[in-house]
Design a protein around this motif. Structure first.
Motif, PDB file in Angstrom:
ATOM      1  N   UNK A  33      10.745  -9.474  -0.924  1.00 66.42           N
ATOM      2  CA  UNK A  33       9.806  -9.436   0.199  1.00 66.42           C
ATOM      3  C   UNK A  33       8.393  -9.397  -0.356  1.00 66.42           C
ATOM      4  N   UNK A  34       7.417  -9.821   0.470  1.00 63.19           N
ATOM      5  CA  UNK A  34       6.021  -9.683   0.093  1.00 63.19           C
ATOM      6  C   UNK A  34       5.580  -8.295   0.546  1.00 63.19           C
ATOM      7  N   UNK A  35       5.051  -7.510  -0.393  1.00 62.94           N
ATOM      8  CA  UNK A  35       4.725  -6.125  -0.111  1.00 62.94           C
ATOM      9  C   UNK A  35       3.261  -5.838  -0.393  1.00 62.94           C
ATOM     10  N   UNK A  36       2.743  -4.815   0.261  1.00 58.31           N
ATOM     11  CA  UNK A  36       1.398  -4.309   0.003  1.00 58.31           C
ATOM     12  C   UNK A  36       1.564  -2.847  -0.386  1.00 58.31           C
ATOM     13  N   UNK A  37       1.018  -2.476  -1.564  1.00 57.20           N
ATOM     14  CA  UNK A  37       1.154  -1.103  -2.030  1.00 57.20           C
ATOM     15  C   UNK A  37      -0.210  -0.483  -2.317  1.00 57.20           C
ATOM     16  N   UNK A  38      -0.223   0.847  -2.295  1.00 58.89           N
ATOM     17  CA  UNK A  38      -1.389   1.621  -2.689  1.00 58.89           C
ATOM     18  C   UNK A  38      -1.174   1.978  -4.157  1.00 58.89           C
ATOM     19  N   UNK A  39      -1.977   1.421  -5.075  1.00 61.84           N
ATOM     20  CA  UNK A  39      -1.718   1.624  -6.497  1.00 61.84           C
ATOM     21  C   UNK A  39      -1.914   3.055  -6.995  1.00 61.84           C
ATOM     22  N   UNK A  40      -2.588   3.901  -6.244  1.00 63.56           N
ATOM     23  CA  UNK A  40      -2.799   5.272  -6.698  1.00 63.56           C
ATOM     24  C   UNK A  40      -1.856   6.265  -6.012  1.00 63.56           C
ATOM     25  N   UNK A  41      -0.925   5.750  -5.223  1.00 64.69           N
ATOM     26  CA  UNK A  41       0.059   6.600  -4.569  1.00 64.69           C
ATOM     27  C   UNK A  41       0.995   7.216  -5.608  1.00 64.69           C
TER      28      UNK A  41
END
Length: 105
Positions: A33-41
């Motif tokens: 899937x195409x995902x969007x993440x918060x890199x500092x999570x």
């Protein structure tokens, strides 16, 4: 095990890092899937948003595990530059501009 579909090759031009005054997000294929993440999570995968295709470069935000439902269903629109690569992504009304990280010396 679970069969994971290969990512859509058209997503290559959308993947990358984007920045707004609120922080950064990364867009990448994950588990087909195409995902969007918060890199500092603390756990980026657990807090990831799925980008569900709507039409062309427009997606809908889905986050089944999101405690606050305000972000669910928001439209996510990528703006494609002349080079064919996304130069920004807008989530609802918040625009993130593509950024490139340079390795530290």
């Amino acid at each position: 095990g679970e069969v994971v579909e290969p990512p859509d090759p058209s997503w290559d031009r959308l993947t990358g890092s984007y920045r707004s005054h609120w922080g950064d997000v990364h867009v990448l294929p994950l588990d087909g899937k195409l995902m969007m993440i918060d890199p500092v999570s603390v756990d980026p995968k657990a807090g990831a948003f799925t980008l569900v295709p709507v039409s062309g470069d427009i997606f809908r935000l889905d986050a089944p595990g999101l405690a606050h439902p305000g972000g669910r269903g928001e439209l996510v629109t990528f703006e494609i530059g002349l080079d064919g690569v996304a130069e920004s992504v807008t989530v609802g009304y918040l625009r993130y501009d593509r950024v490139t990280y340079s390795p530290s010396n």
